[in-house]
Design an enzyme around this catalytic site. Structure first.
Site, PDB file in Angstrom:
ATOM      1  N   HIS A  27      42.785  51.278  35.393  1.00 14.61           N
ATOM      2  CA  HIS A  27      43.459  52.313  36.193  1.00 14.61           C
ATOM      3  C   HIS A  27      43.914  53.216  35.175  1.00 14.61           C
ATOM      4  O   HIS A  27      43.877  54.357  35.525  1.00 14.61           O
ATOM      5  CB  HIS A  27      44.647  51.662  36.755  1.00 14.61           C
ATOM      6  CG  HIS A  27      44.183  50.856  38.035  1.00 14.61           C
ATOM      7  ND1 HIS A  27      44.771  49.536  38.569  1.00 14.61           N
ATOM      8  CD2 HIS A  27      43.581  51.290  39.117  1.00 14.61           C
ATOM      9  CE1 HIS A  27      44.402  48.949  39.478  1.00 14.61           C
ATOM     10  NE2 HIS A  27      43.460  50.169  39.848  1.00 14.61           N
TER      11      HIS A  27
ATOM     12  N   LYS B 201      46.686  44.546  53.526  1.00 13.05           N
ATOM     13  CA  LYS B 201      46.603  43.688  52.240  1.00 13.05           C
ATOM     14  C   LYS B 201      47.733  42.779  52.140  1.00 13.05           C
ATOM     15  O   LYS B 201      48.968  43.143  52.362  1.00 13.05           O
ATOM     16  CB  LYS B 201      46.299  44.655  51.130  1.00 13.05           C
ATOM     17  CG  LYS B 201      45.047  45.410  51.132  1.00 13.05           C
ATOM     18  CD  LYS B 201      44.747  45.947  49.762  1.00 13.05           C
ATOM     19  CE  LYS B 201      43.388  46.829  49.653  1.00 13.05           C
ATOM     20  NZ  LYS B 201      43.188  47.352  48.636  1.00 13.05           N
TER      21      LYS B 201
ATOM     22  N   ARG C 258      32.953  52.270  40.506  1.00 12.28           N
ATOM     23  CA  ARG C 258      32.427  51.615  39.378  1.00 12.28           C
ATOM     24  C   ARG C 258      30.964  51.193  39.918  1.00 12.28           C
ATOM     25  O   ARG C 258      30.170  51.011  38.944  1.00 12.28           O
ATOM     26  CB  ARG C 258      33.152  50.069  39.343  1.00 12.28           C
ATOM     27  CG  ARG C 258      34.614  50.120  38.840  1.00 12.28           C
ATOM     28  CD  ARG C 258      35.288  48.800  38.827  1.00 12.28           C
ATOM     29  NE  ARG C 258      35.231  48.536  40.278  1.00 12.28           N
ATOM     30  CZ  ARG C 258      36.538  48.019  40.895  1.00 12.28           C
ATOM     31  NH1 ARG C 258      37.394  47.597  40.170  1.00 12.28           N
ATOM     32  NH2 ARG C 258      36.609  47.863  42.125  1.00 12.28           N
TER      33      ARG C 258
ATOM     34  N   SER D 110      42.000  44.846  39.991  1.00  8.14           N
ATOM     35  CA  SER D 110      43.124  44.023  39.973  1.00  8.14           C
ATOM     36  C   SER D 110      42.766  42.670  40.861  1.00  8.14           C
ATOM     37  O   SER D 110      43.611  41.758  40.423  1.00  8.14           O
ATOM     38  CB  SER D 110      44.095  44.849  41.207  1.00  8.14           C
ATOM     39  OG  SER D 110      44.455  46.127  40.591  1.00  8.14           O
TER      40      SER D 110
END
Length: 169
Positions: A21, A45, A94, A132
């Site tokens: 990040h 979440k 990504r 994460s």
């Protein structure tokens, strides 16, 4: 025409903020005069850290960047962006899987706010595998996360994981 400062928003849950990040934030801070790290309080979440803790961890991690601020949000990203006069969303991508998902989000945000564009940044090669979720998994299993997160985040992560889980019977 008004002379506004071009503002970009980099949203995420940042649970916790990682070196990946920070890599993207640092590069985005070079592209925009004002960058807001928007820490989401996503009820779908189950974050390890509270919203306040995630904001504090991110604020410490980016303290060296004078044009970057960290704010929490609970509403729609498009509404948050509009509230802060942001016209650009920054997203890290990504993989092609990330791109497909992020493209859908970009399209809905643009539908909600027509002048809100999304810019995709690829992480550096050294950071491309960090997430994460991976950081938390490695930490939960006692692995070394020192090269994945800043020191203060590693300390907070170890402390948080050491807490007894009230939901475990």
């Amino acid at each position: 025409m008004q002379n506004k400062t071009l503002t970009a928003v980099f949203p995420g849950t940042f649970d916790p903020i990682t070196n990946g990040h920070i890599d993207l934030i640092t590069r985005a801070a070079l592209l925009f005069p004002r960058l807001i790290i928007a820490v989401a309080d996503n009820p779908n979440k189950k974050p390890l850290f509270t919203l306040t803790e995630r904001i504090d961890l991110a604020t410490t991690a980016i303290a060296h960047l004078s044009n970057v601020e960290v704010l929490g949000y609970t509403n729609l990203l498009a509404d948050f962006a509009q509230c802060h006069d942001a016209t650009v969303i920054i997203r890290g991508v990504r993989t092609t899987y990330d791109f497909e998902y992020e493209r859908q989000l970009a399209e809905i945000n643009r539908t909600l706010k027509a002048d809100l564009d999304t810019i995709f940044l690829m992480p550096s090669i050294a950071m491309g595998f960090i997430s994460s979720t991976i950081v938390k998994d490695v930490a939960y299993h006692g692995g070394d996360v020192a090269c994945l997160v800043p020191k203060h985040v590693e300390t907070a992560l170890r402390k948080q994981i050491a807490k007894p889980l009230s939901s475990v019977k």
